[in-house]
Every structure is written in C-alpha cells, then in structure tokens.
Design a protein around this motif. Structure first.
Motif, short mmCIF file in Angstrom:
data_model
loop_
_atom_site.label_atom_id
_atom_site.label_comp_id
_atom_site.label_asym_id
_atom_site.label_seq_id
_atom_site.Cartn_x
_atom_site.Cartn_y
_atom_site.Cartn_z
N UNK A 259 0.80 -1.16 0.00
CA UNK A 259 -0.04 -0.14 0.02
C UNK A 259 0.80 1.29 0.05
N UNK A 260 0.57 2.49 -0.71
CA UNK A 260 1.11 3.52 -0.63
C UNK A 260 1.05 3.84 0.96
N UNK A 261 2.00 4.97 1.54
CA UNK A 261 1.90 5.21 3.01
C UNK A 261 0.41 5.81 3.24
N UNK A 262 -0.27 6.83 2.35
CA UNK A 262 -1.71 7.25 2.61
C UNK A 262 -2.36 6.21 2.53
N UNK A 263 -2.57 5.34 1.56
CA UNK A 263 -3.26 4.13 1.57
C UNK A 263 -3.19 3.41 3.00
N UNK A 264 -2.00 3.11 3.42
CA UNK A 264 -1.84 2.50 4.73
C UNK A 264 -2.43 3.19 5.87
N UNK A 265 -2.41 4.51 6.04
CA UNK A 265 -2.87 5.26 6.88
C UNK A 265 -4.30 5.11 6.98
N UNK A 266 -4.97 5.26 5.81
CA UNK A 266 -6.44 5.02 5.77
C UNK A 266 -6.96 3.81 6.09
N UNK A 267 -6.20 2.71 5.59
CA UNK A 267 -6.23 1.39 5.95
C UNK A 267 -6.58 1.16 7.65
N UNK A 268 -5.52 1.52 8.26
CA UNK A 268 -5.35 1.48 9.78
C UNK A 268 -6.44 2.25 10.50
N UNK A 269 -6.74 3.57 9.61
CA UNK A 269 -7.86 4.37 10.31
C UNK A 269 -9.22 3.38 10.39
N UNK A 270 -9.66 3.10 9.15
CA UNK A 270 -10.97 2.33 9.15
C UNK A 270 -10.60 0.69 9.81
N UNK A 271 -9.48 0.26 10.05
CA UNK A 271 -9.40 -0.98 10.88
C UNK A 271 -9.36 -0.68 12.40
N UNK A 272 -9.09 0.55 12.77
CA UNK A 272 -9.38 0.98 14.36
C UNK A 272 -10.76 1.18 14.51
N UNK A 273 -11.48 1.85 13.56
CA UNK A 273 -12.77 2.11 13.61
C UNK A 273 -13.48 0.52 13.90
#
Length: 279
Positions: A259-273
């Motif tokens: 994943x692109x770094x921003x994609x990774x951040x978004x993935x983690x954000x929705x995973x935390x939710x």
C-alpha cells in the motif's frame, strides 16, 4: 424526440445533477431502471422532487420491454423520455445496449453522468488509479459455483493493483422451475453481503489453490456508499466473516500487497474503527 439516460448518483433523490433534474421535469415519460442497483429511497421520494410519475423498469422491462418503449418513441417526434439509472449510466453494459437500440431506431440519445461506485470507491482511501479490472461475484448455488473471477483477482494482485468486487443483486428473479413452467412467481430480493462474498472467495482459493490471496490479505468493505449511514471497515479477509456491515448495498475491495503510505494510514484508520465497534 430525445431519449435521455440520466445517472442518479448513489444515495437518494437529491443526488441527481441540476442538469438531470431540469431534463426530467420536461420529459413526457420517466423510467427508473431497478435491477442493476438500488437507491436508498422509495420512488415516491423521487416523484415528489422531480414532479413526474416514475415507472419502475425491472429486469423484464429493461431486457424485453425496452424495444416497445423505444419503438413508440421513434413514432412520436414531439415526445421525450428519461431513463434513470442509479450511479452512472455506463457502469452496466445493459445501458450501453439500450443506447445502441435507440440509435438504431434513429432516436437522439443524450447522456447525463453522475457518481458511481467505480469512482466513489476512493472513499476507502485506496487510490482509484491503482485499481485493476473490476470483478463481479455472483451468488453460488448448489449446481453453479463459478470461480471465473479468481484469475482476474490474481492478475490484479500480480500487477500490484487493488480489486473492486461488485456483489450480486437478485431482484425479481424466478426459479428455474417457474421459468420452465412459464410462471411469473418471483423470489424475494437478495443482496450479497461482504461476509458471503468472503466465504465464496475463500472457497475459490481453497479449490484452486492459486495463491491469489489468503485469509490474511488486507481488504476493505463498504456498505451503502453515498447514503447517510455509509459504512467503511477494513481488516484481513477472514475478519469479514465476523464483521457486520448492515443493510445493502455492499461492495468489497481486495487490496494490493503493498500500500502507498497514505493508503496504509487510511487502512489503519478504518481498521481501528472496526475494532472499536467490535469491542
């Protein structure tokens, strides 16, 4: 004499464009295609805003009755007809076919575009230009378990691309028995969930063993994109066997390995939710 194919967007009656709304208000007949997707509101909401009676165009009308509609239009030069489509007009081959049929009858066709799941899937944080070929996952039956989507997913992932999975919709369907008997008895509507999609994906992986993906592959599930209660959740593929996404419509994204770094951040954000809601 114009046949307008107008995209309604993804959510409710207010997602139609100003241009589309102006056209609908001046049309003599307005049809709503009602089998490749669904809106989050009843047709009465559309009629109230649009100021026109709306005729529901189910699968039979779209595939068989559309010729009669177009032939009548071709004989009435002063008439204008609007054909409303959830999302964008050309995200389903059905609508390209309708356009060609109209043109062959000498009818002028005008298109009004709108948002569709194809571009709105960027809400997942996965960059739209990193998606490969979109696939459809049909409901498996006891006698019919097609795995044709598997190789497309594998090819996408080999190229480092995400895969958007469009999940099956069954509206006004008849059983084989009722079709053979000529009975117009319809099954209740069915809408595939992310959970069912994952069950079928994992079955395909087990049967083919092509290592296209695994239970640990990163994925993003979306539900009711464009609705007021839109839901986005991320996790490993197997997580979605236990993630409740709520009412339809659902779509599913199988992520590329990297994943692109921003994609990774978004993935983690929705995973935390996802984890917070499961606690």
């Amino acid at each position: 004499m114009v046949f307008y194919i107008i995209g309604l967007g993804l959510g409710d009656e207010k997602d139609i464009s100003v241009k589309g709304l102006e056209i609908v208000k001046k049309c003599d007949e307005v049809y709503l295609e009602h089998y490749t997707s669904i809106l989050g509101v009843q047709k009465e909401k559309l009629e109230e805003l649009y100021g026109r009676q709306i005729i529901m165009a189910d699968r039979e009308m779209c595939e068989e009755g559309i010729d009669t509609i177009l032939e009548n239009l071709s004989k009435t030069p002063e008439k204008n007809v609007a054909f409303l489509v959830v999302g964008d007009p050309f995200c389903a081959t059905t609508h390209s076919d309708v356009q060609l049929r109209a043109i062959q009858l000498g009818i002028k066709v005008e298109i009004v575009h709108n948002a569709s799941i194809i571009n709105a899937i960027g809400c997942t944080g996965m960059q739209v230009y990193r998606f490969g070929e979109t696939i459809s996952i049909p409901f498996f039956t006891e006698k019919w378990r097609p795995y044709s989507f598997y190789e497309k997913i594998k090819k996408n992932r080999e190229m480092g691309l995400h895969t958007l999975c469009l999940l099956d919709i069954k509206v006004k369907e008849r059983t084989d028995e009722n079709i053979l008997k000529g009975k117009k008895i319809y099954e209740p509507p069915r809408f595939m969930s992310c959970k069912t999609a994952v069950e079928q994906l994992l079955e395909a992986e087990e049967k083919i063993a092509g290592k296209a993906f695994s239970k640990e592959t990163k994925c993003v599930g979306v539900a009711r994109v464009g609705f007021s209660d839109q839901l986005i959740r991320s996790g490993q593929m197997s997580d979605f066997l236990n993630i409740e996404m709520g009412p339809p419509l659902h779509s599913f994204v199988i992520c590329a390995d990297e994943l692109h770094p921003i994609e990774e951040d978004m993935y983690k954000f929705y995973n935390q939710n996802s984890q917070k809601k499961d606690e």
